[in-house]
Design a protein around this motif. Structure first.
Motif, PDB file in Angstrom:
ATOM      1  N   SER A  17     -79.348  -0.641  33.666  1.00  0.00           N
ATOM      2  CA  SER A  17     -78.225   0.297  33.703  1.00  0.00           C
ATOM      3  C   SER A  17     -76.991  -0.416  34.234  1.00  0.00           C
ATOM      4  O   SER A  17     -77.099  -1.435  34.926  1.00  0.00           O
ATOM      5  CB  SER A  17     -78.538   1.508  34.582  1.00  0.00           C
ATOM      6  N   VAL A  49     -76.384   1.413  24.089  1.00  0.00           N
ATOM      7  CA  VAL A  49     -76.293   2.869  23.961  1.00  0.00           C
ATOM      8  C   VAL A  49     -76.619   3.440  25.331  1.00  0.00           C
ATOM      9  O   VAL A  49     -77.703   3.193  25.875  1.00  0.00           O
ATOM     10  CB  VAL A  49     -77.281   3.409  22.907  1.00  0.00           C
ATOM     11  N   ARG A  50     -75.677   4.159  25.926  1.00  0.00           N
ATOM     12  CA  ARG A  50     -75.887   4.723  27.266  1.00  0.00           C
ATOM     13  C   ARG A  50     -76.675   6.014  27.143  1.00  0.00           C
ATOM     14  O   ARG A  50     -76.395   6.850  26.280  1.00  0.00           O
ATOM     15  CB  ARG A  50     -74.554   4.979  27.954  1.00  0.00           C
ATOM     16  N   THR A  51     -77.672   6.152  28.024  1.00  0.00           N
ATOM     17  CA  THR A  51     -78.486   7.370  28.075  1.00  0.00           C
ATOM     18  C   THR A  51     -78.485   7.869  29.518  1.00  0.00           C
ATOM     19  O   THR A  51     -77.964   7.214  30.417  1.00  0.00           O
ATOM     20  CB  THR A  51     -79.931   7.087  27.620  1.00  0.00           C
ATOM     21  N   GLY A  52     -79.108   9.011  29.716  1.00  0.00           N
ATOM     22  CA  GLY A  52     -79.205   9.539  31.069  1.00  0.00           C
ATOM     23  C   GLY A  52     -80.056   8.671  31.967  1.00  0.00           C
ATOM     24  O   GLY A  52     -79.962   8.746  33.200  1.00  0.00           O
ATOM     25  N   ARG A  53     -80.879   7.810  31.389  1.00  0.00           N
ATOM     26  CA  ARG A  53     -81.762   6.946  32.178  1.00  0.00           C
ATOM     27  C   ARG A  53     -81.225   5.530  32.330  1.00  0.00           C
ATOM     28  O   ARG A  53     -81.823   4.716  33.019  1.00  0.00           O
ATOM     29  CB  ARG A  53     -83.144   6.892  31.520  1.00  0.00           C
ATOM     30  N   THR A  58     -78.695  -2.050  21.570  1.00  0.00           N
ATOM     31  CA  THR A  58     -78.651  -1.804  20.142  1.00  0.00           C
ATOM     32  C   THR A  58     -79.299  -2.979  19.420  1.00  0.00           C
ATOM     33  O   THR A  58     -79.694  -3.971  20.038  1.00  0.00           O
ATOM     34  CB  THR A  58     -77.199  -1.654  19.665  1.00  0.00           C
TER      35      THR A  58
END
Length: 301
Positions: A17, A49-53, A58
């Motif tokens: 992250s 690709v940013r996610t909640g985790r 990519t």
């Protein structure tokens, strides 16, 4: 591509992250995001690709990661090599030695290493030549001295010492002739090192195709124990001069050179072919080659 930006990119991948990478790099997260964004703009590709985790790579990011790690590693190697041009190299190196070489030259090796390479650390591993060869191929050793190792496309060898084998007999046994043919060894009860000892492998490799059947009365793993058994009159043995303890007096054992054929025990320096030789490896190799092998009892090649 900017190496610093590539380093930030790899840090995000390793941390999983942007926030965790920013903490590890001691950077503000917006600064880190901006630098990765500049890298993406330079390449014309989205890398994450940013996610909640966290951040996921990519397809373009996956492709870049391989090259980024290679470029960063190459750059670090270049820095290290340039830094070492005017300084004693640092780091750690592991050298493999057969037991009798370690006993005769191990202390001299470590002493000279500390004098010549004070910023580096040496580890000496002892073992039979067959095992040292396997460890060298597996990357557990950086360099090794080996007795008569089988050829390998993965290793480069340089001979450092050649030594003829002797028939060694008890002092109070039947008198040995001035020379003994290899075929005549079959007439003597033999105490031999057990396989995979390099000397035993060498003797067997000569005896087998000539159909010479040796009278082996005992096989022992330790060469020192072999010598003691010969002193006690259990049998004779085949060894180079360097394998006989220095404290033995001139009349404590009989010795006769083996001829027809003369059998030579070769001590070689083994180095991996595929692994780049660092300055520390090169200097340690030169140090090994400069050791006084007369301490082992054999002449130089």
């Amino acid at each position: 591509m900017d190496l610093r930006q590539l380093g930030y990119f790899v840090s995000v991948v390793d941390a999983g992250s942007f926030s965790r990478a920013a903490v590890a790099l001691n950077l503000a997260q917006p600064t880190l995001s901006r630098q990765v964004g500049l890298l993406e703009a330079d390449l014309g590709q989205r890398l994450f690709v940013r996610t909640g985790r966290g951040a996921l790579l990519t397809e373009a990011g996956e492709a870049l990661l391989v090259h980024a790690r290679l470029m960063l590693d190459t750059a670090q190697r270049a820095r290290d090599e340039l830094r070492e041009l005017h300084a004693s190299p640092g780091g750690r190196i592991t050298v493999g030695l057969p037991p009798r070489v370690a006993a005769g030259l191990g202390a001299a090796l470590v002493t000279r290493f500390r004098e010549r390479l004070p910023r580096a650390v040496i580890t000496v591993s002892e073992g039979l030549s067959l095992h040292l060869r396997e460890w060298l191929i597996a990357g557990r050793l950086d360099l090794a001295l080996l007795f008569d190792p089988p050829a390998s496309p993965l290793l480069a060898y340089e001979t450092l010492m050649r030594e003829s084998l002797l028939l060694v007999a008890p002092a109070d046994g039947p008198r040995l002739p001035p020379r003994v043919s290899f075929a005549a060894l079959a007439d003597w009860p033999m105490v031999l090192p057990s396989a995979p000892n390099a000397i035993r492998s060498l003797v067997d490799a000569i005896a087998r195709p000539r159909r010479i059947h040796l009278q082996v009365v005992a096989e022992v793993g330790s060469v020192q124990t072999v010598v003691r058994l010969v002193q006690q009159g259990v049998g004779c043995t085949v060894l180079p001069q360097s394998a006989l303890p220095h404290e033995l007096g001139p009349g404590s054992l009989q010795r006769a050179p083996i001829v027809s054929p003369v059998v030579r025990n070769n001590l070689v320096l083994g180095m991996p072919r595929a692994r780049p030789a660092t300055r520390l490896m090169r200097e340690t190799a030169e140090l090994l080659k400069s050791l006084d092998f007369r301490a082992l009892g054999g002449p130089p090649p």
